[in-house]
Design an enzyme around this catalytic site. Structure first.
Site, PDB file in Angstrom:
ATOM      1  N   CYS A   1       0.824  -1.225   0.000  1.00 36.19           N
ATOM      2  CA  CYS A   1       0.000   0.000   0.000  1.00 36.19           C
ATOM      3  C   CYS A   1       0.853   1.269   0.000  1.00 36.19           C
ATOM      4  CB  CYS A   1      -0.929   0.009   1.200  1.00 36.19           C
ATOM      5  SG  CYS A   1      -1.895  -1.489   1.325  1.00 36.19           S
TER       6      CYS A   1
ATOM      7  N   HIS B   1      -3.334   7.032   2.991  1.00 36.71           N
ATOM      8  CA  HIS B   1      -3.762   5.734   2.460  1.00 36.71           C
ATOM      9  C   HIS B   1      -5.143   5.416   3.048  1.00 36.71           C
ATOM     10  CE1 HIS B   1      -4.050   1.664   1.324  1.00 36.71           C
ATOM     11  NE2 HIS B   1      -3.694   1.155   2.496  1.00 36.71           N
TER      12      HIS B   1
ATOM     13  N   ASN C   1     -10.094  -0.198   0.567  1.00 38.01           N
ATOM     14  CA  ASN C   1      -8.635  -0.115   0.536  1.00 38.01           C
ATOM     15  C   ASN C   1      -8.147  -0.657  -0.812  1.00 38.01           C
ATOM     16  OD1 ASN C   1      -5.903  -0.592   0.805  1.00 38.01           O
ATOM     17  ND2 ASN C   1      -6.054  -1.459   2.869  1.00 38.01           N
TER      18      ASN C   1
HETATM   19  O1  UT7 Z   1      -3.608  -1.499   3.589  1.00 42.06           O
HETATM   20  C1  UT7 Z   1      -2.800  -2.216   4.442  1.00 42.06           C
HETATM   21  C2  UT7 Z   1      -2.962  -1.717   5.763  1.00 42.06           C
HETATM   22  N1  UT7 Z   1      -4.078  -2.386   6.413  1.00 42.06           N
HETATM   23  C3  UT7 Z   1      -4.632  -1.807   7.425  1.00 42.06           C
HETATM   24  O2  UT7 Z   1      -4.308  -0.708   7.784  1.00 42.06           O
HETATM   25  C4  UT7 Z   1      -5.659  -2.591   8.217  1.00 42.06           C
HETATM   26  C5  UT7 Z   1      -5.473  -2.305   9.695  1.00 42.06           C
HETATM   27  N2  UT7 Z   1      -6.424  -3.023  10.518  1.00 42.06           N
HETATM   28  C6  UT7 Z   1      -7.719  -2.669  10.573  1.00 42.06           C
HETATM   29  O3  UT7 Z   1      -8.148  -1.757   9.908  1.00 42.06           O
HETATM   30  C7  UT7 Z   1      -8.604  -3.395  11.557  1.00 42.06           C
HETATM   31  O4  UT7 Z   1      -7.810  -4.182  12.410  1.00 42.06           O
HETATM   32  C8  UT7 Z   1      -9.658  -4.308  10.843  1.00 42.06           C
HETATM   33  C9  UT7 Z   1     -10.689  -3.460  10.135  1.00 42.06           C
HETATM   34  C10 UT7 Z   1      -8.975  -5.244   9.868  1.00 42.06           C
HETATM   35  C11 UT7 Z   1     -10.400  -5.152  11.913  1.00 42.06           C
HETATM   36  O5  UT7 Z   1     -11.009  -4.298  12.861  1.00 42.06           O
HETATM   37  P1  UT7 Z   1     -10.824  -4.604  14.404  1.00 42.06           P
HETATM   38  O6  UT7 Z   1     -11.570  -3.560  15.137  1.00 42.06           O
HETATM   39  O7  UT7 Z   1      -9.337  -4.697  14.676  1.00 42.06           O
HETATM   40  O8  UT7 Z   1     -11.565  -5.970  14.575  1.00 42.06           O
HETATM   41  P2  UT7 Z   1     -10.983  -7.333  15.165  1.00 42.06           P
HETATM   42  O9  UT7 Z   1     -10.066  -7.972  14.199  1.00 42.06           O
HETATM   43  O10 UT7 Z   1     -10.492  -7.091  16.564  1.00 42.06           O
HETATM   44  O11 UT7 Z   1     -12.285  -8.205  15.259  1.00 42.06           O
HETATM   45  C12 UT7 Z   1     -13.317  -7.887  16.215  1.00 42.06           C
HETATM   46  C13 UT7 Z   1     -14.443  -8.896  16.038  1.00 42.06           C
HETATM   47  C14 UT7 Z   1     -13.977 -10.346  16.012  1.00 42.06           C
HETATM   48  O12 UT7 Z   1     -14.966 -11.118  16.659  1.00 42.06           O
HETATM   49  P3  UT7 Z   1     -14.740 -11.628  18.163  1.00 42.06           P
HETATM   50  O13 UT7 Z   1     -13.513 -12.470  18.132  1.00 42.06           O
HETATM   51  O14 UT7 Z   1     -14.580 -10.407  19.004  1.00 42.06           O
HETATM   52  O15 UT7 Z   1     -16.007 -12.405  18.450  1.00 42.06           O
HETATM   53  C15 UT7 Z   1     -13.978 -10.692  14.538  1.00 42.06           C
HETATM   54  O16 UT7 Z   1     -14.175 -12.069  14.312  1.00 42.06           O
HETATM   55  O17 UT7 Z   1     -15.098  -8.672  14.791  1.00 42.06           O
HETATM   56  C16 UT7 Z   1     -15.154  -9.899  14.053  1.00 42.06           C
HETATM   57  N3  UT7 Z   1     -15.084  -9.573  12.637  1.00 42.06           N
HETATM   58  C17 UT7 Z   1     -16.150  -9.314  11.892  1.00 42.06           C
HETATM   59  N4  UT7 Z   1     -17.465  -9.287  12.191  1.00 42.06           N
HETATM   60  C18 UT7 Z   1     -18.318  -8.973  11.195  1.00 42.06           C
HETATM   61  C19 UT7 Z   1     -13.955  -9.450  11.870  1.00 42.06           C
HETATM   62  N5  UT7 Z   1     -14.324  -9.121  10.624  1.00 42.06           N
HETATM   63  C20 UT7 Z   1     -15.669  -9.033  10.620  1.00 42.06           C
HETATM   64  C21 UT7 Z   1     -16.616  -8.709   9.614  1.00 42.06           C
HETATM   65  N6  UT7 Z   1     -17.917  -8.685   9.960  1.00 42.06           N
HETATM   66  N7  UT7 Z   1     -16.261  -8.409   8.364  1.00 42.06           N
END
Ligand code: UT7
Length: 322
Positions: free
Chosen positions: A112, A249, A279
């Site tokens: 990215c 980004h 993204n």
């Molecule tokens: O371009 C390259 C750079 N990339 C980035 O900058 C990405 C950086 N990371 C992020 O933007 C965030 O970490 C994400 C958007 C990828 C994830 O958000 P988060 O707030 O960190 O969520 P998480 O991974 O902590 O997941 C929280 C919960 C989990 O459930 P439990 O374990 O708490 O029950 C996930 O399983 O949300 C769940 N989850 C979803 N639920 C519904 C993860 N993805 C989804 C989804 N829909 N799409």
């Protein structure tokens, strides 16, 4: 003294729009989750156009806007992690498509941050006298490396291309560049692919898809978006109050919101279009810059910071005077 300046911009996105509701039909997610956790509402997904085609369309428009002929281009740099094939490079296909017969061409992979790495290389080529006109492109069809059964990643990414014509000039243009990598975190964001180190070993079933430790990348992104911005300000001997816009980004609205607070720079002065495209990796920064240009937001003399981060893990920033 030779400087380098962006003199033309182009972009292209596939016409096929996939909304959060549409995704919720085949993966366990919801519009509410995606919107509140990322800010994304919809993304573009290519049906039959490859990365080189998106890149070609963006380049043709950028050259037209710069009033520069393809055969005047000295170098083409395409930043991508989703090329048409391993070899030849997307940039060679683009060179042929646009008729840039006097250009050398290479692809770079800085995920990215790729467009910002490309701008740094273009700036160096121009300042060293090696080139007068360089086309820098960020182009991706991430949809083909997206695991559409993995809700942790498939809701995030989209397809797009953005291109900039960078030209030697005596005016102010690119004022500061900074790129960096933290390879100790290479495992946090991967597109494994087939095992080229040992092609006789069978690839894991889903190895050719993006996998990401979202929280690790999030922590990295919030730190380096601030560090890289401060670095180019220091290099250009400017303060944040001198800056008209920051073009970050487009990964997650929460990352941009964090940067806004940490830098004391109003959120309204960050250009944001991730709600419409998600993204798009290396395409996200040039696509955003292009939209600002199209909307008439860029005024001569404006000081703008472009900043990105991603797989590698890599990051980078550029401070330009428009
Ligand atoms: O371009 C390259 C750079 N990339 C980035 O900058 C990405 C950086 N990371 C992020 O933007 C965030 O970490 C994400 C958007 C990828 C994830 O958000 P988060 O707030 O960190 O969520 P998480 O991974 O902590 O997941 C929280 C919960 C989990 O459930 P439990 O374990 O708490 O029950 C996930 O399983 O949300 C769940 N989850 C979803 N639920 C519904 C993860 N993805 C989804 C989804 N829909 N799409």
């Amino acid at each position: 003294m030779i400087n380098s300046k962006i003199v033309g911009l182009g972009a292209y996105v596939p016409s096929n729009i996939v909304t959060n509701d549409k995704l919720s039909e085949f993966v366990d997610t919801s519009d509410e989750w995606i919107l509140t956790r990322t800010g994304i509402k919809e993304r573009r997904v290519s049906i039959d156009e490859d990365t080189s085609e998106l890149a070609t369309r963006a380049c043709i428009e950028a050259l037209k806007n710069a009033s520069i002929k393809a055969d005047d281009v000295d170098h083409i740099i395409v930043a991508t992690v989703s090329p048409d094939m391993f070899c030849p490079s997307v940039s060679c296909i683009v060179q042929n498509n646009i008729g840039a017969v006097n250009a050398s061409a290479l692809d770079i992979n800085a995920a990215c941050s790729g467009f910002l790495y490309g701008v740094k290389l273009a700036n160096s080529l121009i300042k060293s006298g090696e080139a007068k006109i360089v086309l820098v492109v960020g182009a991706e069809t991430l949809s083909k490396v997206t695991d559409w059964t993995d809700r942790r990643t498939c809701v995030l990414f989209g397809d797009a291309a953005g291109a900039a014509v960078i030209k030697a000039t005596e005016e102010n243009g690119i004022m500061a560049v900074h790129t960096m990598a933290e390879g100790d975190k290479w495992n946090a964001l991967k597109i494994d692919g087939i095992p080229v180190r040992n092609p006789f070993v069978k690839a894991e079933e889903r190895a050719h898809y993006i996998s990401m430790n979202g929280q690790e990348v999030f922590r990295f992104a919030t730190r380096v978006i601030v560090e890289a911005t401060r670095k180019v300000l220091k290099k250009a001997d400017l303060n944040i109050s001198d800056i008209t816009y920051i073009i970050p980004h487009q990964a997650n609205l929460r990352i941009i919101d964090y940067a806004s607070k940490k830098l004391g720079f109003p959120i309204e002065k960050f250009y944001i279009n991730l709600d419409r495209y998600g993204n798009t990796s290396s395409a996200s920064v040039p696509l955003a810059l292009y939209e600002m240009f199209q909307e008439g937001k860029l005024k001569k003399g404006d000081k703008i910071i472009l900043v990105g981060f991603g797989g590698g893990l890599t990051y980078g920033a550029t401070l330009i005077e428009w």
